[in-house]
Scaffold this active site. Structure first.
Site, short mmCIF file in Angstrom:
data_model
loop_
_atom_site.label_atom_id
_atom_site.label_comp_id
_atom_site.label_asym_id
_atom_site.label_seq_id
_atom_site.Cartn_x
_atom_site.Cartn_y
_atom_site.Cartn_z
N ARG B 46 0.86 -1.18 0.00
CA ARG B 46 0.00 0.00 0.00
C ARG B 46 0.90 1.24 0.00
O ARG B 46 2.11 1.13 0.11
CB ARG B 46 -1.01 0.02 1.16
CG ARG B 46 -0.65 -0.64 2.44
CD ARG B 46 0.56 -0.12 3.11
NE ARG B 46 0.46 1.32 3.37
CZ ARG B 46 1.47 2.11 3.64
NH1 ARG B 46 2.72 1.63 3.67
NH2 ARG B 46 1.31 3.40 3.87
N GLY B 47 0.26 2.41 -0.12
CA GLY B 47 1.03 3.64 -0.27
C GLY B 47 0.99 4.02 -1.75
O GLY B 47 1.26 3.17 -2.61
N ALA B 48 0.64 5.27 -2.03
CA ALA B 48 0.37 5.68 -3.41
C ALA B 48 1.52 5.35 -4.37
O ALA B 48 1.31 4.67 -5.38
CB ALA B 48 0.01 7.16 -3.43
N ARG B 89 -7.72 -0.17 -6.60
CA ARG B 89 -8.00 0.86 -5.59
C ARG B 89 -8.24 2.19 -6.29
O ARG B 89 -7.50 2.56 -7.20
CB ARG B 89 -6.85 0.95 -4.56
CG ARG B 89 -6.67 -0.38 -3.79
CD ARG B 89 -5.82 -0.20 -2.56
NE ARG B 89 -6.48 0.59 -1.55
CZ ARG B 89 -5.87 1.21 -0.55
NH1 ARG B 89 -4.56 1.12 -0.43
NH2 ARG B 89 -6.55 1.92 0.33
N GLN B 196 -1.31 1.50 10.14
CA GLN B 196 -0.04 1.60 9.40
C GLN B 196 1.00 2.41 10.18
O GLN B 196 2.20 2.19 10.01
CB GLN B 196 -0.27 2.28 8.03
CG GLN B 196 -1.08 1.46 7.04
CD GLN B 196 -2.57 1.79 7.11
OE1 GLN B 196 -3.07 2.24 8.15
NE2 GLN B 196 -3.29 1.56 6.04
N ASP B 237 -2.20 10.79 -1.45
CA ASP B 237 -2.65 9.80 -2.44
C ASP B 237 -3.09 10.44 -3.74
O ASP B 237 -3.05 9.81 -4.80
CB ASP B 237 -3.76 8.93 -1.86
CG ASP B 237 -3.19 7.99 -0.81
OD1 ASP B 237 -3.02 8.42 0.34
OD2 ASP B 237 -2.86 6.84 -1.15
N LYS B 248 -4.62 9.49 3.74
CA LYS B 248 -5.20 8.55 4.71
C LYS B 248 -6.23 9.22 5.63
O LYS B 248 -6.00 10.34 6.10
CB LYS B 248 -4.05 7.96 5.55
CG LYS B 248 -4.45 6.97 6.61
CD LYS B 248 -5.26 5.80 6.11
CE LYS B 248 -4.59 5.06 4.98
NZ LYS B 248 -5.55 4.23 4.19
#
Lengths: 356, 356
Positions: B46-48, B89, B196, B237, B248
């Site tokens: 995860r994470g843009a 996503r 996270q 993001d 987030k």
């Protein structure tokens, strides 16, 4: 009907163990004051009014267990129990208030003999419980007019029946509005670290059939930004003379968000939550609990061993963020320094002149 | 050194499974594009920026698995894989950006034959990874000057090496300041629901020896009120043309708190996080994930069965709360509508004229 958090039964204090809700409804039977103190410290029972009642019952239970017949040794031992109970948790002033009230009964009646005093202490603890439920219903009656049909109400932690003798403060206001057939919906923040919102508020409201949606604490701003929250209502653990409010950690953040979104921010609390000895919120001691509650909730490690964590259990919301404080006497509005003095002035004078 | 989130190894995409950190360092070996898509959807990665790289590698992997020799059937099948990866996503724009870039390579080179195109796609995915690390180091160099010796820095979620090809965006800035021997300390919010901050940021910073304290999301206001936070820095993001920032869930609340306490609020993000097609944050789609992540994290029920929960994974911070956006090109300050156009104008023109 609301759940019963605490009761006196066959010379025992019976406490609904809130640490195990909602999975299990288990009751602790405390047969001495130390067990009650332990239940308060470990948060088997929590909520400012509820721990006041628990402390009063704990002191009564402790009194029953004292063997001395003469007043001086009886009083000395009672004072030790008082100290133990007082040391359980530092922030909620109701605990001190209830213990002072019990001690007052003891001192006033010192000439009546130890056996009578024991009886009077048990009666006083019962009275504190009974009064608390009545006070909450009056808070509910005053507060419900602040809630409109169709409102979505955000609440934090649990200021419900579980946090009090019954009925609840913030949830008492919600309960009153609901009982008046107002079409309302509640949004409950989960309230990390101990999840009183997720575990207790959701459980309590669902039992009553009041619609409730659970969010993480971090989602409140998002919902307010989208216009999905009409008002915020929370309880309190201690209120200073200027209207600064100590309440569960995260309350201050919600108050800042409410101000930013021009949403009313209400506090529901009995007069026993006001601390006349404290001028501003700066004087309120904030309990720091074990960081393990943050880093390893319920024994499940979410961050590696050895990592530093903080765990202030409360924060202070300055009075400028508070739209109104709902008490059993009336709804108090700014300027709080003046209106709080008006409402409590006479009460404090009585307290100050009492022999305890 | 920083942990490696994603790598290409023997025609497999190897992903550090972030769902299992910090307890275990387990790597997923994805042998086809569907496995990569699954890893993105389930947030193993995860994470843009990281999911942009994963999508690019997923598409390259998918291309290798296509049997057709002619371009039209090859391209048709590649497009189906592209659609699967794009649907994983919705919020982070880097994912779209990386997939478009990959598709561009394919289209530009359509005359070179399928085997060459496959090779070029694998190379391009490698380039995207390599460039991302370089970009993050440049973000770090620009951002570190915003951090003073002695600063306590609040960060949310994980915008670190784990969220990118390596080094990190927000944590890249912190890393740069630390490598320059600035005496800093980080406060990490746990970042419910998926933690996270607690699981990843704490792990990553501790590996590097950077002091970090974990708090619940609800404690940020308390620390700011006490003057214990000097600045906030987060990742992003998606950023709209006017500087509105999707990040987030909980980021918006921190931004409001920062403004209230006059603390700088910085966003660190590569230019690929800007979406030139979106004028304001209102146009950014917000992913709503399964409410079970709120009500029953990791299978542990915190609220009773059947209760309603919300789970927006992101929120939008309006640009008026943002002090500056740190990019690989330079630090962008308000008025963002103008400064973002200045920085990205030429890039966008190139993109718009590309044959994809």
């Amino acid at each position: 009907m609301f759940p019963q958090t605490i009761a006196w039964k066959d010379n025992k204090v019976v406490i609904l163990d809130q640490r195990r809700l909602p999975a299990e409804e288990v009751y602790l039977e405390c047969s001495d004051a130390d067990m009650v103190a332990e239940a308060i410290t470990t948060m088997a029972i929590r909520g400012a009014p509820a721990i006041g009642i628990a402390a009063a019952m704990g002191l009564a239970l402790g009194a029953l267990g004292i063997a001395h017949k003469g007043f001086p040794p009886f009083y000395k031992e009672l004072n030790a129990i008082y100290a133990t109970l007082k040391a359980t948790r530092p922030t909620a002033v109701n605990l001190h208030w209830a213990l002072e009230r019990m001690k007052g009964v003891c001192v006033i009646n010192r000439e009546k003999g130890v056996e009578t005093i024991k009886e009077l202490l048990v009666n006083e603890a019962h009275t504190i419980l009974k009064e608390d439920i009545d006070i909450n219903k009056r808070i509910g009656r005053h507060g419900k007019d602040l809630i409109n049909d169709g409102d979505a109400i955000l609440t934090h932690c649990n200021a419900g029946a579980l946090a009090t003798g019954g009925y609840g403060t913030a949830l008492g206001v919600i309960r009153s509005a609901w009982q008046e057939k107002k079409n309302i919906a509640v949004v409950a923040t989960e309230t990390r670290p101990l999840l009183q919102g997720a575990r207790l508020t959701v459980w309590e409201l669902t039992k009553e059939g009041i619609p409730v949606t659970l969010i993480t604490d971090s989602m409140a701003g998002y919902l307010m930004q989208r216009g999905e929250i009409d008002l915020v209502i929370v309880g309190a653990d201690r209120i200073a003379r200027n209207g600064d409010v100590a309440n569960k950690i995260g309350t201050y953040t919600l108050a800042v968000l409410a101000k930013e979104h021009k949403i009313p921010f209400y506090v529901a609390a009995p007069l026993s939550t006001f601390d006349p000895t404290i001028k501003t919120g700066k004087g309120i001691p904030i309990e720091e609990r074990n960081p393990d509650e943050v880093t390893a909730p319920w024994g499940h490690r979410i961050a590696q061993e050895g990592i530093g964590g903080r765990n202030p259990a409360f924060d202070v919301t300055p009075h400028r963020y508070v739209s109104a404080i709902i008490t059993e006497q009336r709804v108090i509005r700014p300027p709080f320094e003046k209106t709080i003095e008006q409402v409590l002035g006479s009460t404090w004078q009585i307290d100050r002149s009492s022999p305890c």
